[in-house]
Structure formats: structure tokens, C-alpha cells
Design a protein around this motif. Structure first.
Motif, PDB file in Angstrom:
ATOM      1  N   ASN A 205      63.640 -67.862 -22.902  1.00  0.00           N
ATOM      2  CA  ASN A 205      64.598 -68.860 -23.376  1.00  0.00           C
ATOM      3  C   ASN A 205      65.290 -68.436 -24.668  1.00  0.00           C
ATOM      4  OD1 ASN A 205      63.995 -70.551 -21.189  1.00  0.00           O
ATOM      5  ND2 ASN A 205      62.273 -71.478 -22.273  1.00  0.00           N
ATOM      6  N   ASN A 206      64.554 -67.781 -25.567  1.00  0.00           N
ATOM      7  CA  ASN A 206      65.158 -67.346 -26.827  1.00  0.00           C
ATOM      8  C   ASN A 206      66.181 -66.236 -26.611  1.00  0.00           C
ATOM      9  OD1 ASN A 206      63.611 -69.172 -28.269  1.00  0.00           O
ATOM     10  ND2 ASN A 206      62.042 -67.683 -28.829  1.00  0.00           N
ATOM     11  N   LEU A 207      65.861 -65.298 -25.704  1.00  0.00           N
ATOM     12  CA  LEU A 207      66.810 -64.222 -25.431  1.00  0.00           C
ATOM     13  C   LEU A 207      68.064 -64.771 -24.763  1.00  0.00           C
ATOM     14  CD1 LEU A 207      67.608 -61.280 -25.419  1.00  0.00           C
ATOM     15  CD2 LEU A 207      66.294 -60.969 -23.295  1.00  0.00           C
ATOM     16  N   ARG A 208      67.883 -65.691 -23.850  1.00  0.00           N
ATOM     17  CA  ARG A 208      69.048 -66.294 -23.191  1.00  0.00           C
ATOM     18  C   ARG A 208      69.930 -67.006 -24.212  1.00  0.00           C
ATOM     19  NH1 ARG A 208      69.457 -71.374 -20.030  1.00  0.00           N
ATOM     20  NH2 ARG A 208      71.260 -71.177 -18.637  1.00  0.00           N
ATOM     21  N   LYS A 209      69.324 -67.751 -25.122  1.00  0.00           N
ATOM     22  CA  LYS A 209      70.073 -68.455 -26.159  1.00  0.00           C
ATOM     23  C   LYS A 209      70.786 -67.471 -27.083  1.00  0.00           C
ATOM     24  CE  LYS A 209      69.479 -71.832 -29.893  1.00  0.00           C
ATOM     25  NZ  LYS A 209      68.487 -72.684 -30.625  1.00  0.00           N
ATOM     26  N   PHE A 210      70.089 -66.408 -27.485  1.00  0.00           N
ATOM     27  CA  PHE A 210      70.656 -65.398 -28.371  1.00  0.00           C
ATOM     28  C   PHE A 210      71.877 -64.730 -27.743  1.00  0.00           C
ATOM     29  CE2 PHE A 210      70.652 -60.738 -29.167  1.00  0.00           C
ATOM     30  CZ  PHE A 210      71.164 -60.753 -30.452  1.00  0.00           C
ATOM     31  N   LEU A 211      71.752 -64.313 -26.480  1.00  0.00           N
ATOM     32  CA  LEU A 211      72.849 -63.614 -25.824  1.00  0.00           C
ATOM     33  C   LEU A 211      74.051 -64.532 -25.593  1.00  0.00           C
ATOM     34  CD1 LEU A 211      70.892 -61.432 -23.233  1.00  0.00           C
ATOM     35  CD2 LEU A 211      71.935 -60.685 -25.382  1.00  0.00           C
ATOM     36  N   LYS A 212      73.792 -65.776 -25.251  1.00  0.00           N
ATOM     37  CA  LYS A 212      74.896 -66.719 -25.064  1.00  0.00           C
ATOM     38  C   LYS A 212      75.649 -66.935 -26.375  1.00  0.00           C
ATOM     39  CE  LYS A 212      74.489 -70.293 -22.374  1.00  0.00           C
ATOM     40  NZ  LYS A 212      74.015 -71.541 -21.768  1.00  0.00           N
TER      41      LYS A 212
ATOM     42  N   SER B  81      66.759 -56.152 -27.911  1.00  0.00           N
ATOM     43  CA  SER B  81      66.176 -57.398 -27.396  1.00  0.00           C
ATOM     44  C   SER B  81      65.981 -57.329 -25.889  1.00  0.00           C
ATOM     45  CB  SER B  81      67.088 -58.581 -27.752  1.00  0.00           C
ATOM     46  OG  SER B  81      67.180 -58.743 -29.151  1.00  0.00           O
ATOM     47  N   ILE B  82      66.917 -56.712 -25.192  1.00  0.00           N
ATOM     48  CA  ILE B  82      66.802 -56.554 -23.742  1.00  0.00           C
ATOM     49  C   ILE B  82      65.647 -55.619 -23.396  1.00  0.00           C
ATOM     50  CG2 ILE B  82      67.950 -55.612 -21.698  1.00  0.00           C
ATOM     51  CD1 ILE B  82      70.594 -56.667 -22.902  1.00  0.00           C
ATOM     52  N   ALA B  83      65.512 -54.526 -24.156  1.00  0.00           N
ATOM     53  CA  ALA B  83      64.402 -53.593 -23.924  1.00  0.00           C
ATOM     54  C   ALA B  83      63.062 -54.269 -24.189  1.00  0.00           C
ATOM     55  CB  ALA B  83      64.561 -52.363 -24.822  1.00  0.00           C
ATOM     56  N   GLN B  84      62.994 -55.100 -25.219  1.00  0.00           N
ATOM     57  CA  GLN B  84      61.767 -55.829 -25.529  1.00  0.00           C
ATOM     58  C   GLN B  84      61.427 -56.815 -24.415  1.00  0.00           C
ATOM     59  OE1 GLN B  84      59.495 -55.449 -27.919  1.00  0.00           O
ATOM     60  NE2 GLN B  84      58.311 -57.123 -27.016  1.00  0.00           N
ATOM     61  N   TYR B  85      62.456 -57.431 -23.844  1.00  0.00           N
ATOM     62  CA  TYR B  85      62.235 -58.367 -22.736  1.00  0.00           C
ATOM     63  C   TYR B  85      61.607 -57.650 -21.542  1.00  0.00           C
ATOM     64  CZ  TYR B  85      63.097 -61.887 -19.176  1.00  0.00           C
ATOM     65  OH  TYR B  85      62.930 -62.807 -18.169  1.00  0.00           O
ATOM     66  N   ASP B  86      62.051 -56.423 -21.282  1.00  0.00           N
ATOM     67  CA  ASP B  86      61.475 -55.638 -20.196  1.00  0.00           C
ATOM     68  C   ASP B  86      59.980 -55.437 -20.421  1.00  0.00           C
ATOM     69  OD1 ASP B  86      61.629 -54.057 -17.798  1.00  0.00           O
ATOM     70  OD2 ASP B  86      61.552 -52.268 -19.043  1.00  0.00           O
ATOM     71  N   GLN B  87      59.578 -55.205 -21.663  1.00  0.00           N
ATOM     72  CA  GLN B  87      58.154 -55.061 -21.985  1.00  0.00           C
ATOM     73  C   GLN B  87      57.398 -56.369 -21.769  1.00  0.00           C
ATOM     74  OE1 GLN B  87      56.550 -52.159 -22.769  1.00  0.00           O
ATOM     75  NE2 GLN B  87      58.535 -51.258 -22.235  1.00  0.00           N
ATOM     76  N   GLU B  88      58.032 -57.486 -22.091  1.00  0.00           N
ATOM     77  CA  GLU B  88      57.397 -58.796 -21.876  1.00  0.00           C
ATOM     78  C   GLU B  88      57.107 -59.006 -20.389  1.00  0.00           C
ATOM     79  OE1 GLU B  88      56.413 -60.751 -24.186  1.00  0.00           O
ATOM     80  OE2 GLU B  88      57.592 -60.338 -25.974  1.00  0.00           O
ATOM     81  N   MET B  89      58.039 -58.611 -19.528  1.00  0.00           N
ATOM     82  CA  MET B  89      57.844 -58.761 -18.089  1.00  0.00           C
ATOM     83  C   MET B  89      56.714 -57.856 -17.601  1.00  0.00           C
ATOM     84  SD  MET B  89      59.896 -61.150 -17.212  1.00  0.00           S
ATOM     85  CE  MET B  89      59.469 -61.809 -18.850  1.00  0.00           C
ATOM     86  N   ARG B  90      56.612 -56.670 -18.181  1.00  0.00           N
ATOM     87  CA  ARG B  90      55.530 -55.761 -17.805  1.00  0.00           C
ATOM     88  C   ARG B  90      54.159 -56.352 -18.149  1.00  0.00           C
ATOM     89  NH1 ARG B  90      57.111 -50.410 -16.744  1.00  0.00           N
ATOM     90  NH2 ARG B  90      59.334 -50.038 -17.039  1.00  0.00           N
ATOM     91  N   SER B  91      54.116 -57.121 -19.225  1.00  0.00           N
ATOM     92  CA  SER B  91      52.860 -57.766 -19.611  1.00  0.00           C
ATOM     93  C   SER B  91      52.428 -58.776 -18.553  1.00  0.00           C
ATOM     94  CB  SER B  91      53.044 -58.458 -20.972  1.00  0.00           C
ATOM     95  OG  SER B  91      51.872 -59.161 -21.328  1.00  0.00           O
ATOM     96  N   ILE B  92      53.376 -59.516 -18.001  1.00  0.00           N
ATOM     97  CA  ILE B  92      53.044 -60.480 -16.944  1.00  0.00           C
ATOM     98  C   ILE B  92      52.534 -59.747 -15.708  1.00  0.00           C
ATOM     99  CG2 ILE B  92      53.983 -62.209 -15.359  1.00  0.00           C
ATOM    100  CD1 ILE B  92      55.915 -63.054 -17.534  1.00  0.00           C
TER     101      ILE B  92
END
Length: 218
Positions: free
Chosen positions: A205-212, A118-129
């Protein structure tokens, strides 16, 4: 007895390594969750600021087919062009923890189910921005170049602006058309940038909720 002592030593060392790994994992995750909270706020602010820019560009585009010899229209041209074309608000992820995870071997400590993926996927999301920012930034530079051939920048805060004595650097219809073409492109790329950021917001927001939830973080 010697064999038993060596075996117990291995067990003890393994337990110490597990404790250390668990501690590092939780430290990384807590830091990353804090970064996600900052990213969520930064995204919201950047989207809002660019929406205001988009509104200004849309108002400017409405002047494409009006008589710019009219001082009222010309003042609107100066107002919206100077406020919107040069405005640049970019999102920058708070990636300090991400860099530690990627470059310092921190990902090896992330052992909870799906957390590392999930963290690696988040990095890809930031690259898209960041990819969407490239044409957004270029469209601003192109718009500024076209505006520099149409109006006088330093009049926007002057008494001359207030008194409506606003010159046009050119009355060439072709150059004016090129200017509004550039504005239209900037409007389009600004809208694309907003959409891209808005689509990434649930991932934050979903990743933050998941990790918490996964790490029992309040």
C-alpha cells in the motif's frame, strides 16, 4: 551551417529519446500501480482464508486430549480435520510488469528519485512471502499424510458422517499423538505465513501511494 544543422539534429534526437523514455516510464509505472492494487486485494483475501484455516486447526487441536471413542468428539475430529488440514490458499503476486522491468530492461526507464530502488525492494518483499510459503505447504502435506492414517477421507460428505458412524483407522495412542503433532506444526506454519503476509501489506500500500504521488496518477 552544417555544424549547426548537425548540432540541432542531435538536440532533436535527444528530445525525442527523452519523450519516448518518459512515455515508457509512465506506462510501466501505471501498469505496476495496477498490479499493486491487485496484490493488495489478493493479500487480503489470502490472509482471510488462512485465518479461517487457522481457526479450524485450533479447534482441531482442542481434541488432542479428549476421548475419541466418543462419537461427538470423533465427528468434530472428522469435521475440522477434513476442512482445515487439506486447505491451501497461497498468495501469488501479479508480477507481469515486474517481470518486464527486470527481464526486458524496463528499469532503465525508471528515473524518478527512489522509484527504482523502491520497486526493487518490493520484489524482495514478495520473495519473503514465497519463502514463508515453502514450510507452510510442506506442513499441509505432512498433515495430510498423518490424517490419511487416522480417518477415512471419503466419509466427510456421506450419510455415514451424518449418522455419526465414523471409524478410526487406528487407536494407537502414538499414531494419534503424531497426528496432533503434525496438526500443531501446520498451525504454527500457517500462523507464520499469515504474519509474513500481514507484515508485507504496508509495503504494498505504501509503494502504491508513493508511486501515485510521484507520477501524479489519480
Amino acid at each position: 551551417m552544417i555544424f549547426l544543422a548537425v548540432t540541432m539534429g542531435f538536440f532533436a534526437e535527444g528530445i525525442r529519446e527523452d519523450i519516448t523514455a518518459n512515455k515508457k516510464e509512465n506506462e510501466y509505472i501505471r501498469s505496476f500501480v495496477n498490479d499493486l492494487a491487485k496484490d493488495s486485494l489478493a493479500l487480503s483475501e489470502t490472509i482471510l482464508e488462512n485465518q479461517k484455516k487457522l481457526d479450524g486447526l485450533n479447534s482441531l487441536l482442542k481434541l488432542a486430549n479428549v476421548d475419541l471413542a466418543d462419537m461427538g468428539n470423533r465427528q468434530q475430529l472428522y469435521k475440522y480435520a477434513s476442512q482445515s488440514i487439506s486447505f491451501y490458499s497461497r498468495f501469488i503476486s501479479n508480477d507481469a510488469t515486474m517481470m518486464q522491468l527486470k527481464n526486458s530492461g524496463g528499469l532503465q526507464y525508471i528515473r524518478h528519485h527512489h522509484a527504482a530502488d523502491s520497486i526493487a525492494q518490493y520484489d524482495q518483499e514478495m520473495r519473503s512471502i514465497y519463502a514463508a510459503e515453502t514450510p507452510y505447504a510442506k506442513s499441509i502435506n505432512d498433515g495430510l499424510d498423518a490424517m490419511s492414517q487416522l480417518i477415512v477421507f471419503n466419509l466427510k460428505d456421506s450419510d455415514q458422517f451424518k449418522s455419526n458412524h465414523l471409524p478410526m483407522l487406528t487407536n494407537d495412542p502414538q499414531k494419534i499423538a503424531v497426528f496432533f503433532n503434525k496438526v500443531s506444526l501446520e498451525e504454527g506454519w500457517t500462523h507464520n505465513y499469515i504474519v509474513n503476509m500481514s507484515e508485507r501489506m504496508p509495503a504494498v500500500n505504501n509503494l502504491r501511494k508513493f508511486l501515485k504521488t510521484e507520477y501524479n496518477i489519480e
